[in-house]
Design a protein around this motif. Structure first.
Motif, mmCIF file in Angstrom:
data_model
loop_
_atom_site.group_PDB
_atom_site.id
_atom_site.type_symbol
_atom_site.label_atom_id
_atom_site.label_comp_id
_atom_site.label_asym_id
_atom_site.label_seq_id
_atom_site.Cartn_x
_atom_site.Cartn_y
_atom_site.Cartn_z
ATOM 1 N N LEU A 128 0.828 -1.207 0.000
ATOM 2 C CA LEU A 128 0.000 0.000 0.000
ATOM 3 C C LEU A 128 0.863 1.258 0.000
ATOM 4 O O LEU A 128 0.528 2.258 -0.648
ATOM 5 C CB LEU A 128 -0.927 -0.006 1.219
ATOM 6 N N LYS A 129 1.975 1.199 0.703
ATOM 7 C CA LYS A 129 2.858 2.364 0.788
ATOM 8 C C LYS A 129 3.461 2.702 -0.573
ATOM 9 O O LYS A 129 3.427 3.862 -1.011
ATOM 10 C CB LYS A 129 3.968 2.100 1.808
ATOM 11 N N VAL A 130 3.997 1.702 -1.260
ATOM 12 C CA VAL A 130 4.660 1.993 -2.537
ATOM 13 C C VAL A 130 3.645 2.245 -3.653
ATOM 14 O O VAL A 130 3.866 3.090 -4.529
ATOM 15 C CB VAL A 130 5.637 0.866 -2.935
ATOM 16 N N LEU A 131 2.523 1.539 -3.609
ATOM 17 C CA LEU A 131 1.524 1.725 -4.660
ATOM 18 C C LEU A 131 0.818 3.069 -4.557
ATOM 19 O O LEU A 131 0.212 3.533 -5.530
ATOM 20 C CB LEU A 131 0.495 0.590 -4.620
ATOM 21 N N SER A 132 0.895 3.694 -3.390
ATOM 22 C CA SER A 132 0.268 5.008 -3.227
ATOM 23 C C SER A 132 1.069 6.112 -3.911
ATOM 24 O O SER A 132 0.565 7.226 -4.097
ATOM 25 C CB SER A 132 0.116 5.340 -1.738
ATOM 26 N N HIS A 133 2.305 5.809 -4.294
ATOM 27 C CA HIS A 133 3.130 6.809 -4.976
ATOM 28 C C HIS A 133 2.611 6.998 -6.399
ATOM 29 O O HIS A 133 2.437 6.033 -7.147
ATOM 30 C CB HIS A 133 4.589 6.364 -5.003
ATOM 31 N N SER A 134 2.395 8.228 -6.783
ATOM 32 C CA SER A 134 1.771 8.512 -8.077
ATOM 33 C C SER A 134 2.616 8.066 -9.261
ATOM 34 O O SER A 134 2.090 7.795 -10.343
ATOM 35 C CB SER A 134 1.483 10.014 -8.198
ATOM 36 N N GLY A 135 3.931 7.970 -9.076
ATOM 37 C CA GLY A 135 4.793 7.595 -10.197
ATOM 38 C C GLY A 135 5.160 6.131 -10.247
ATOM 39 O O GLY A 135 5.909 5.708 -11.136
ATOM 40 N N PHE A 136 4.614 5.333 -9.315
ATOM 41 C CA PHE A 136 5.032 3.934 -9.237
ATOM 42 C C PHE A 136 4.705 3.164 -10.516
ATOM 43 O O PHE A 136 5.548 2.452 -11.064
ATOM 44 C CB PHE A 136 4.372 3.250 -8.039
ATOM 45 N N SER A 137 3.484 3.307 -11.014
ATOM 46 C CA SER A 137 3.065 2.530 -12.183
ATOM 47 C C SER A 137 3.778 2.957 -13.454
ATOM 48 O O SER A 137 3.772 2.229 -14.450
ATOM 49 C CB SER A 137 1.550 2.643 -12.376
ATOM 50 N N GLU A 138 4.396 4.141 -13.440
ATOM 51 C CA GLU A 138 5.181 4.569 -14.598
ATOM 52 C C GLU A 138 6.547 3.886 -14.628
ATOM 53 O O GLU A 138 7.137 3.716 -15.696
ATOM 54 C CB GLU A 138 5.375 6.088 -14.567
ATOM 55 N N SER A 139 7.045 3.503 -13.453
ATOM 56 C CA SER A 139 8.395 2.944 -13.361
ATOM 57 C C SER A 139 8.422 1.430 -13.263
ATOM 58 O O SER A 139 9.405 0.804 -13.673
ATOM 59 C CB SER A 139 9.120 3.538 -12.145
ATOM 60 N N PHE A 140 7.353 0.827 -12.709
ATOM 61 C CA PHE A 140 7.338 -0.618 -12.487
ATOM 62 C C PHE A 140 6.000 -1.186 -12.945
ATOM 63 O O PHE A 140 4.963 -0.536 -12.835
ATOM 64 C CB PHE A 140 7.566 -0.934 -11.007
ATOM 65 N N SER A 141 6.041 -2.421 -13.437
ATOM 66 C CA SER A 141 4.814 -3.020 -13.962
ATOM 67 C C SER A 141 4.092 -3.888 -12.942
ATOM 68 O O SER A 141 2.884 -4.115 -13.063
ATOM 69 C CB SER A 141 5.128 -3.859 -15.208
ATOM 70 N N SER A 142 4.797 -4.398 -11.929
ATOM 71 C CA SER A 142 4.147 -5.229 -10.916
ATOM 72 C C SER A 142 5.043 -5.321 -9.693
ATOM 73 O O SER A 142 6.232 -4.966 -9.745
ATOM 74 C CB SER A 142 3.865 -6.639 -11.451
ATOM 75 N N ILE A 143 4.469 -5.803 -8.591
ATOM 76 C CA ILE A 143 5.254 -5.992 -7.374
ATOM 77 C C ILE A 143 4.783 -7.257 -6.671
ATOM 78 O O ILE A 143 3.586 -7.515 -6.553
ATOM 79 C CB ILE A 143 5.137 -4.762 -6.436
ATOM 80 N N ASN A 144 5.739 -8.056 -6.243
ATOM 81 C CA ASN A 144 5.461 -9.312 -5.558
ATOM 82 C C ASN A 144 6.383 -9.389 -4.346
ATOM 83 O O ASN A 144 7.560 -9.028 -4.432
ATOM 84 C CB ASN A 144 5.710 -10.490 -6.503
ATOM 85 N N VAL A 145 5.853 -9.840 -3.216
ATOM 86 C CA VAL A 145 6.638 -9.953 -1.984
ATOM 87 C C VAL A 145 6.628 -11.411 -1.535
ATOM 88 O O VAL A 145 5.566 -12.016 -1.395
ATOM 89 C CB VAL A 145 6.075 -9.060 -0.859
#
Length: 341
Positions: free
Chosen positions: A204-221
């Motif tokens: 939730l913290k990283v996905l809330s950043h407005s530029g995240f989807s421009e730099s990365f396509s997905s995130i898995n932990v």
């Protein structure tokens, strides 16, 4: 001369006026090692961390020396030798979370190196960490399919989140579709029943950043427990399986986006992207413009096209024939020489 065994991808140097990137010609050396580099389409996996990263690399790729070379560059890369004869080989890249770097001993003459001064825009030269963050976000990420960060080496998930948000704030230089931006795989080490809640909070913290989807396509932990001290090779087997799945998913996206490049193309594009970054580190990198760098569109193209259309109009030929012919010519002309023989 003995074959070169160095794996340095990029090294950074700094003086009083600017930074300089030294490229060890690694991608071209890897190209020479592949049996069919024109028809082999690699995936690049970038591992970032320190001791936990090294343990994982030794367990997952015991035949590779990539886990022992970190101190001689901010980024190193080699091929997974078990995949070098496959249509889709895997390139293993690694970097460290603190970007510590020692000078290589002696003079290395077994491979070509090129130095690229990077004049920074503005009056103030950035701190070393800020500069390397730009290298990661705007250069290395262009050629990374899966980026694997080890939270324990960063000091926890919050520190990883801060790093990712820094890169997202800097922004990508890619002109390719969002779907082929790097996929993130975060390796945590959280005991007890806290992993699910901590992973959710992190996402939730990283996905809330407005530029995240421009730099990365997905995130898995993923969670890897009990990796302190000596660990068996099988300890990271689940991580290895997830990595294979992430690589495959990214390859599918590249196929769908028509951006699955051969090893020859990757090496050539990196040369051009490095030149672009060194010239203007905040500029976007256009793959289309770069591909025409050495055979530019004729300045008379518009005139030739107009003359061609006039001939069609004068002879009252069907429009669809003209469109198909023009489209075919433009597509074929976009290929480098000898690529469509």
């Amino acid at each position: 001369m003995a074959p070169c065994t160095h794996v340095q991808w990029l090294t950074v140097r700094q003086d009083e006026t600017n930074f300089e990137l030294q490229y060890g010609n690694r991608l071209h050396n890897i190209t020479k090692c592949l049996p069919q580099p024109f028809t082999q389409y690699p995936s690049v996996v970038l591992f970032i961390g320190n001791s936990m990263k090294s343990k994982a690399l030794r367990a997952l790729y015991p035949q590779s020396a990539i886990s022992t070379c970190r101190k001689f560059g901010i980024a190193n890369i080699c091929i997974d030798s078990t995949t070098e004869n496959e249509e889709h080989p895997v390139l293993l890249a690694e970097s460290v979370s603190d970007y510590a770097q020692a000078k290589a001993r002696g003079k290395q003459t077994c491979h070509e190196t090129s130095n690229h001064p990077v004049p920074w825009p503005g009056l103030e030269i950035p701190k070393r960490q800020k500069f390397i963050d730009h290298v990661q976000a705007r250069l290395l990420s262009l050629f990374t399919d899966v980026m694997c960060l080890f939270a324990q080496d960063y000091g926890g998930l919050d520190a990883v989140a801060d790093t990712l948000m820094t890169w997202a704030t800097i922004g990508t230089a890619s002109s390719l579709p969002r779907a082929v931006r790097p996929r993130l795989l975060i390796v945590a080490n959280i005991s007890g029943n806290n992993f699910v809640s901590e992973a959710l909070r992190f996402r939730l913290k990283v996905l809330s950043h407005s530029g995240f989807s421009e730099s990365f396509s997905s995130i898995n932990v993923v969670n890897v427990l009990g990796a302190s001290g000596h660990t068996s090779r099988g300890h990271f087997s689940a991580l290895g399986q997830v990595l294979k799945e992430e690589i495959l998913l990214q390859r599918v996206e590249r196929v769908n986006a028509h951006t699955l490049f051969s090893m020859v193309h990757i090496a050539a594009f990196f040369d051009l992207a490095l030149q672009n970054f060194a010239t203007s580190p905040l500029s976007a990198f256009s793959y289309i413009r770069a591909s025409r760098e050495y055979f530019k569109v004729s300045p008379n193209f518009a005139h030739h096209l107009s003359s061609f259309m006039s001939v069609f109009a004068d002879n009252k030929l069907p429009d669809h024939i003209a469109w198909e012919f023009i489209a075919s010519v433009i597509i074929l002309d976009a290929f480098p020489p000898d690529m469509h023989s």
